[in-house]
Design an enzyme around this catalytic site. Structure first.
Site, PDB file in Angstrom:
ATOM      1  N   ASP A   7       0.858  -1.176   0.000  1.00 30.67           N
ATOM      2  CA  ASP A   7       0.000   0.000   0.000  1.00 30.67           C
ATOM      3  C   ASP A   7       0.899   1.233   0.000  1.00 30.67           C
ATOM      4  O   ASP A   7       2.127   1.128  -0.136  1.00 30.67           O
ATOM      5  CB  ASP A   7      -1.000  -0.032   1.157  1.00 30.67           C
ATOM      6  CG  ASP A   7      -0.377   0.144   2.534  1.00 30.67           C
ATOM      7  OD1 ASP A   7       0.853   0.357   2.643  1.00 30.67           O
ATOM      8  OD2 ASP A   7      -1.126   0.078   3.516  1.00 30.67           O
ATOM      9  N   HIS A   8       0.299   2.396   0.157  1.00 34.00           N
ATOM     10  CA  HIS A   8       1.029   3.662   0.114  1.00 34.00           C
ATOM     11  C   HIS A   8       2.042   3.836   1.238  1.00 34.00           C
ATOM     12  O   HIS A   8       2.955   4.646   1.129  1.00 34.00           O
ATOM     13  CB  HIS A   8       0.034   4.832   0.127  1.00 34.00           C
ATOM     14  CG  HIS A   8      -0.963   4.714   1.225  1.00 34.00           C
ATOM     15  ND1 HIS A   8      -2.113   3.968   1.104  1.00 34.00           N
ATOM     16  CD2 HIS A   8      -0.966   5.212   2.483  1.00 34.00           C
ATOM     17  CE1 HIS A   8      -2.793   4.032   2.228  1.00 34.00           C
ATOM     18  NE2 HIS A   8      -2.119   4.773   3.095  1.00 34.00           N
ATOM     19  N   CYS A  64       3.098  -3.157   4.154  1.00 35.64           N
ATOM     20  CA  CYS A  64       2.334  -1.962   4.534  1.00 35.64           C
ATOM     21  C   CYS A  64       3.120  -1.277   5.642  1.00 35.64           C
ATOM     22  O   CYS A  64       4.304  -1.558   5.812  1.00 35.64           O
ATOM     23  CB  CYS A  64       0.898  -2.323   4.946  1.00 35.64           C
ATOM     24  SG  CYS A  64       0.731  -3.392   6.389  1.00 35.64           S
ATOM     25  N   GLY A  65       2.483  -0.419   6.390  1.00 30.96           N
ATOM     26  CA  GLY A  65       3.199   0.289   7.446  1.00 30.96           C
ATOM     27  C   GLY A  65       3.771  -0.624   8.508  1.00 30.96           C
ATOM     28  O   GLY A  65       4.916  -0.485   8.920  1.00 30.96           O
ATOM     29  N   THR A  66       2.967  -1.592   8.971  1.00 28.85           N
ATOM     30  CA  THR A  66       3.416  -2.526  10.009  1.00 28.85           C
ATOM     31  C   THR A  66       3.496  -3.975   9.541  1.00 28.85           C
ATOM     32  O   THR A  66       4.107  -4.800  10.203  1.00 28.85           O
ATOM     33  CB  THR A  66       2.460  -2.506  11.214  1.00 28.85           C
ATOM     34  OG1 THR A  66       1.166  -2.955  10.779  1.00 28.85           O
ATOM     35  CG2 THR A  66       2.363  -1.117  11.829  1.00 28.85           C
ATOM     36  N   GLY A  67       2.828  -4.309   8.455  1.00 30.06           N
ATOM     37  CA  GLY A  67       2.719  -5.692   8.002  1.00 30.06           C
ATOM     38  C   GLY A  67       1.532  -6.417   8.624  1.00 30.06           C
ATOM     39  O   GLY A  67       1.093  -7.453   8.131  1.00 30.06           O
ATOM     40  N   ILE A  68       1.000  -5.854   9.670  1.00 28.05           N
ATOM     41  CA  ILE A  68      -0.070  -6.524  10.418  1.00 28.05           C
ATOM     42  C   ILE A  68      -1.370  -6.571   9.630  1.00 28.05           C
ATOM     43  O   ILE A  68      -2.001  -7.624   9.507  1.00 28.05           O
ATOM     44  CB  ILE A  68      -0.279  -5.842  11.790  1.00 28.05           C
ATOM     45  CG1 ILE A  68       0.979  -5.982  12.652  1.00 28.05           C
ATOM     46  CG2 ILE A  68      -1.493  -6.435  12.504  1.00 28.05           C
ATOM     47  CD1 ILE A  68       0.986  -5.088  13.885  1.00 28.05           C
ATOM     48  N   GLY A  69      -1.786  -5.442   9.086  1.00 26.69           N
ATOM     49  CA  GLY A  69      -3.029  -5.412   8.320  1.00 26.69           C
ATOM     50  C   GLY A  69      -2.981  -6.356   7.129  1.00 26.69           C
ATOM     51  O   GLY A  69      -3.950  -7.082   6.860  1.00 26.69           O
ATOM     52  N   HIS A  97       8.500 -24.483   9.810  1.00 24.66           N
ATOM     53  CA  HIS A  97       7.517 -25.164  10.657  1.00 24.66           C
ATOM     54  C   HIS A  97       6.067 -24.932  10.247  1.00 24.66           C
ATOM     55  O   HIS A  97       5.209 -25.756  10.555  1.00 24.66           O
ATOM     56  CB  HIS A  97       7.683 -24.728  12.118  1.00 24.66           C
ATOM     57  CG  HIS A  97       8.927 -25.273  12.736  1.00 24.66           C
ATOM     58  ND1 HIS A  97       9.171 -25.174  14.081  1.00 24.66           N
ATOM     59  CD2 HIS A  97       9.996 -25.923  12.218  1.00 24.66           C
ATOM     60  CE1 HIS A  97      10.341 -25.743  14.360  1.00 24.66           C
ATOM     61  NE2 HIS A  97      10.862 -26.190  13.238  1.00 24.66           N
ATOM     62  N   ARG A 131       6.745 -33.866  11.583  1.00 21.59           N
ATOM     63  CA  ARG A 131       5.732 -33.550  12.593  1.00 21.59           C
ATOM     64  C   ARG A 131       5.014 -32.243  12.295  1.00 21.59           C
ATOM     65  O   ARG A 131       3.886 -32.031  12.718  1.00 21.59           O
ATOM     66  CB  ARG A 131       6.347 -33.531  13.989  1.00 21.59           C
ATOM     67  CG  ARG A 131       7.240 -32.347  14.273  1.00 21.59           C
ATOM     68  CD  ARG A 131       7.878 -32.447  15.663  1.00 21.59           C
ATOM     69  NE  ARG A 131       8.527 -31.239  16.063  1.00 21.59           N
ATOM     70  CZ  ARG A 131       9.772 -30.903  15.755  1.00 21.59           C
ATOM     71  NH1 ARG A 131      10.503 -31.712  15.003  1.00 21.59           N
ATOM     72  NH2 ARG A 131      10.286 -29.766  16.173  1.00 21.59           N
ATOM     73  N   HIS A 132       5.652 -31.358  11.542  1.00 18.84           N
ATOM     74  CA  HIS A 132       5.050 -30.071  11.203  1.00 18.84           C
ATOM     75  C   HIS A 132       3.950 -30.228  10.154  1.00 18.84           C
ATOM     76  O   HIS A 132       3.012 -29.430  10.118  1.00 18.84           O
ATOM     77  CB  HIS A 132       6.117 -29.086  10.734  1.00 18.84           C
ATOM     78  CG  HIS A 132       7.230 -28.937  11.720  1.00 18.84           C
ATOM     79  ND1 HIS A 132       7.047 -28.376  12.969  1.00 18.84           N
ATOM     80  CD2 HIS A 132       8.528 -29.313  11.662  1.00 18.84           C
ATOM     81  CE1 HIS A 132       8.190 -28.398  13.634  1.00 18.84           C
ATOM     82  NE2 HIS A 132       9.102 -28.963  12.860  1.00 18.84           N
TER      83      HIS A 132
END
Length: 148
Positions: A7-8, A64-69, A97, A131-132
């Site tokens: 994004d911007h 994005c700004g934080t990557g969270i969104g 993993h 296992r993963h």
């Protein structure tokens, strides 16, 4: 082939990611925006993730700004395992993993040097299976029950 999108708030970061991919001779599709353009991150996340679910690209990188969104939006799409990473260890482990197929980054969180290390660790890592695999299959089962 990797789909990338921003994004911007992450135009400069995307340009750095493009440089890394080009240096490694990795083809990419740019689904993001350029300088002076605005974008809603959920739409960019969907565009990148659809490239993966449609089989056009193997992986994606969202910024994005934080990557969270971007991470939240991407994980709403069946078949996507997106992880926001701000350190090298997490970037490596999310592939090893969790079989992550989308890396999310925040331009306001990490600098260029650390970003390079994170992207390279994520690109170089391989899913360990074993296992993963059982746990990733559990995630897919939840996804099939919830997102259908």
């Amino acid at each position: 082939m990797i789909a990338i999108g921003n994004d911007h708030a992450a135009v400069a970061l995307k340009e750095e990611v493009k440089n890394i991919l080009s240096e490694r001779n990795i083809e990419f599709i740019d689904c993001g925006v350029g300088e002076g353009e605005r974008a809603d991150y959920p739409l960019i996340a969907e565009k990148v993730c659809r490239k993966i679910t449609d089989g056009v690209c193997e992986k994606g990188i969202l910024m994005c700004g934080t990557g969270i969104g971007m991470s939240i939006a991407a994980n709403k799409i069946k078949g996507i395992r997106a992880s926001v990473c701000s350190d090298v260890f997490s970037a490596k482990m999310t592939v090893m993993h969790n079989d992550s197929n989308v890396l999310c980054l925040g331009e306001r969180v990490i600098g260029k040097g650390l970003m390079r290390e994170i992207v390279e660790a994520w690109l170089d890592a391989s899913f360990e299976g074993g296992r993963h695999s059982k746990r990733v299959d559990m995630i897919k089962d939840i996804e099939n029950r919830i997102l259908n």
